[in-house]
Motif scaffolding. Structure first.
Motif, PDB file in Angstrom:
ATOM      1  N   UNK A 192      41.328  18.310  43.956  1.00 50.95           N
ATOM      2  CA  UNK A 192      41.975  19.183  45.042  1.00 50.95           C
ATOM      3  C   UNK A 192      42.292  20.747  44.133  1.00 50.95           C
ATOM      4  N   UNK A 193      42.647  20.620  43.231  1.00 51.79           N
ATOM      5  CA  UNK A 193      43.232  22.052  42.577  1.00 51.79           C
ATOM      6  C   UNK A 193      41.999  22.929  42.506  1.00 51.79           C
ATOM      7  N   UNK A 194      40.806  22.192  42.211  1.00 54.14           N
ATOM      8  CA  UNK A 194      39.453  22.964  42.038  1.00 54.14           C
ATOM      9  C   UNK A 194      39.352  23.587  43.372  1.00 54.14           C
ATOM     10  N   UNK A 195      39.446  22.903  44.451  1.00 50.62           N
ATOM     11  CA  UNK A 195      39.261  23.432  45.680  1.00 50.62           C
ATOM     12  C   UNK A 195      40.180  24.700  46.143  1.00 50.62           C
ATOM     13  N   UNK A 196      41.417  24.588  45.573  1.00 49.77           N
ATOM     14  CA  UNK A 196      42.379  25.661  45.800  1.00 49.77           C
ATOM     15  C   UNK A 196      41.816  26.638  45.042  1.00 49.77           C
ATOM     16  N   UNK A 197      41.487  26.910  43.736  1.00 53.26           N
ATOM     17  CA  UNK A 197      41.106  28.005  42.820  1.00 53.26           C
ATOM     18  C   UNK A 197      39.756  28.332  43.558  1.00 53.26           C
ATOM     19  N   UNK A 198      38.854  27.474  44.143  1.00 53.74           N
ATOM     20  CA  UNK A 198      37.748  28.351  44.630  1.00 53.74           C
ATOM     21  C   UNK A 198      37.877  29.004  45.945  1.00 53.74           C
ATOM     22  N   UNK A 199      38.939  28.403  46.919  1.00 52.88           N
ATOM     23  CA  UNK A 199      39.494  29.329  47.834  1.00 52.88           C
ATOM     24  C   UNK A 199      40.073  30.641  47.590  1.00 52.88           C
ATOM     25  N   UNK A 200      40.976  30.476  46.478  1.00 51.10           N
ATOM     26  CA  UNK A 200      41.643  31.837  46.114  1.00 51.10           C
ATOM     27  C   UNK A 200      40.620  32.663  45.562  1.00 51.10           C
ATOM     28  N   UNK A 201      39.573  32.313  44.748  1.00 50.26           N
ATOM     29  CA  UNK A 201      38.658  33.280  44.157  1.00 50.26           C
ATOM     30  C   UNK A 201      37.719  33.761  45.323  1.00 50.26           C
ATOM     31  N   UNK A 202      37.213  33.010  46.216  1.00 46.45           N
ATOM     32  CA  UNK A 202      36.386  33.608  47.375  1.00 46.45           C
ATOM     33  C   UNK A 202      37.405  34.503  48.137  1.00 46.45           C
ATOM     34  N   UNK A 203      38.608  34.357  48.307  1.00 48.58           N
ATOM     35  CA  UNK A 203      39.551  35.247  49.268  1.00 48.58           C
ATOM     36  C   UNK A 203      39.582  36.734  48.322  1.00 48.58           C
ATOM     37  N   UNK A 204      39.514  36.341  46.935  1.00 50.40           N
ATOM     38  CA  UNK A 204      39.899  37.523  46.223  1.00 50.40           C
ATOM     39  C   UNK A 204      38.604  38.413  46.021  1.00 50.40           C
ATOM     40  N   UNK A 205      37.280  37.682  46.025  1.00 49.21           N
ATOM     41  CA  UNK A 205      35.936  38.403  46.327  1.00 49.21           C
ATOM     42  C   UNK A 205      35.727  39.113  47.478  1.00 49.21           C
ATOM     43  N   UNK A 206      36.141  38.280  48.628  1.00 43.77           N
ATOM     44  CA  UNK A 206      36.116  39.029  49.921  1.00 43.77           C
ATOM     45  C   UNK A 206      36.735  40.513  49.786  1.00 43.77           C
ATOM     46  N   UNK A 207      38.263  40.484  49.111  1.00 49.65           N
ATOM     47  CA  UNK A 207      38.980  41.607  49.188  1.00 49.65           C
ATOM     48  C   UNK A 207      38.495  42.540  48.378  1.00 49.65           C
ATOM     49  N   UNK A 208      37.890  42.251  47.263  1.00 48.50           N
ATOM     50  CA  UNK A 208      37.182  43.219  46.343  1.00 48.50           C
ATOM     51  C   UNK A 208      35.986  43.719  46.823  1.00 48.50           C
ATOM     52  N   UNK A 209      35.110  43.080  47.864  1.00 49.67           N
ATOM     53  CA  UNK A 209      34.179  43.545  48.474  1.00 49.67           C
ATOM     54  C   UNK A 209      34.607  44.693  49.484  1.00 49.67           C
ATOM     55  N   UNK A 210      35.406  44.121  50.070  1.00 48.58           N
ATOM     56  CA  UNK A 210      35.989  45.175  51.059  1.00 48.58           C
ATOM     57  C   UNK A 210      36.512  46.527  50.414  1.00 48.58           C
ATOM     58  N   UNK A 211      37.457  46.443  49.286  1.00 48.21           N
ATOM     59  CA  UNK A 211      37.712  47.400  48.657  1.00 48.21           C
ATOM     60  C   UNK A 211      36.730  48.296  48.182  1.00 48.21           C
ATOM     61  N   UNK A 212      35.575  47.771  47.689  1.00 44.43           N
ATOM     62  CA  UNK A 212      34.545  48.534  47.311  1.00 44.43           C
ATOM     63  C   UNK A 212      33.651  49.254  48.158  1.00 44.43           C
ATOM     64  N   UNK A 213      33.659  48.496  49.559  1.00 42.72           N
ATOM     65  CA  UNK A 213      32.986  49.073  50.407  1.00 42.72           C
ATOM     66  C   UNK A 213      33.662  50.649  51.132  1.00 42.72           C
ATOM     67  N   UNK A 214      35.146  50.531  50.841  1.00 38.75           N
ATOM     68  CA  UNK A 214      35.787  51.634  51.431  1.00 38.75           C
ATOM     69  C   UNK A 214      36.021  52.464  50.421  1.00 38.75           C
ATOM     70  N   UNK A 215      35.448  52.143  49.125  1.00 39.85           N
ATOM     71  CA  UNK A 215      35.879  53.292  47.950  1.00 39.85           C
ATOM     72  C   UNK A 215      36.972  53.114  47.370  1.00 39.85           C
ATOM     73  N   UNK A 216      37.629  52.102  47.511  1.00 41.02           N
ATOM     74  CA  UNK A 216      39.214  52.006  46.987  1.00 41.02           C
ATOM     75  C   UNK A 216      39.339  51.336  45.767  1.00 41.02           C
ATOM     76  N   UNK A 217      38.128  50.612  45.290  1.00 45.89           N
ATOM     77  CA  UNK A 217      38.002  49.647  44.077  1.00 45.89           C
ATOM     78  C   UNK A 217      38.018  50.483  42.914  1.00 45.89           C
ATOM     79  N   UNK A 218      38.767  50.145  41.858  1.00 47.48           N
ATOM     80  CA  UNK A 218      39.064  50.839  40.695  1.00 47.48           C
ATOM     81  C   UNK A 218      38.457  50.199  39.767  1.00 47.48           C
ATOM     82  N   UNK A 219      38.329  48.905  39.543  1.00 48.79           N
ATOM     83  CA  UNK A 219      38.168  47.859  38.551  1.00 48.79           C
ATOM     84  C   UNK A 219      36.682  47.319  39.220  1.00 48.79           C
ATOM     85  N   UNK A 220      35.658  47.780  38.969  1.00 46.18           N
ATOM     86  CA  UNK A 220      34.258  47.242  39.342  1.00 46.18           C
ATOM     87  C   UNK A 220      33.849  45.983  38.640  1.00 46.18           C
TER      88      UNK A 220
END
Length: 81
Positions: free
Chosen positions: A19-47
């Motif tokens: 269950x904890x692994x599933x939680x960590x996986x969903x948090x990581x996927x959400x973070x990856x989505x946000x990072x990709x969105x920031x990268x696409x809009x040119x706002x990502x600082x830490x590539x």
């Protein structure tokens, strides 16, 4: 030094239950989505963070698959009384 997040090393992931692994996986996927969105809009600082999060997701999937195949065992959740 390994690329990835602190607290998500293979030994740390191996100590987590499914269950904890599933939680960590969903948090990581959400973070990856946000990072990709920031990268696409040119706002990502830490590539490098994109690479780290992708590797974290791969590590979690590896632990889950190894448990399915019986290579690793999930930690016992039974409490001794």
């Amino acid at each position: 030094m390994a690329i990835g997040s602190k607290g998500l090393t293979p030994s740390d992931l191996d100590a987590m239950d499914n269950e904890r692994l599933a939680e960590e996986l969903s948090k990581a996927k959400a973070e990856l989505f946000n990072l990709r969105f920031a990268s696409a809009t040119g706002q990502l600082e830490d590539h490098g963070r994109l690479k780290a999060v992708r590797r974290d997701i791969a590590r979690i999937y590896t632990i889950v698959r190894e448990r399915e195949l019986g290579i690793r065992t999930a930690p016992s959740t039974e409490e001794s009384k």
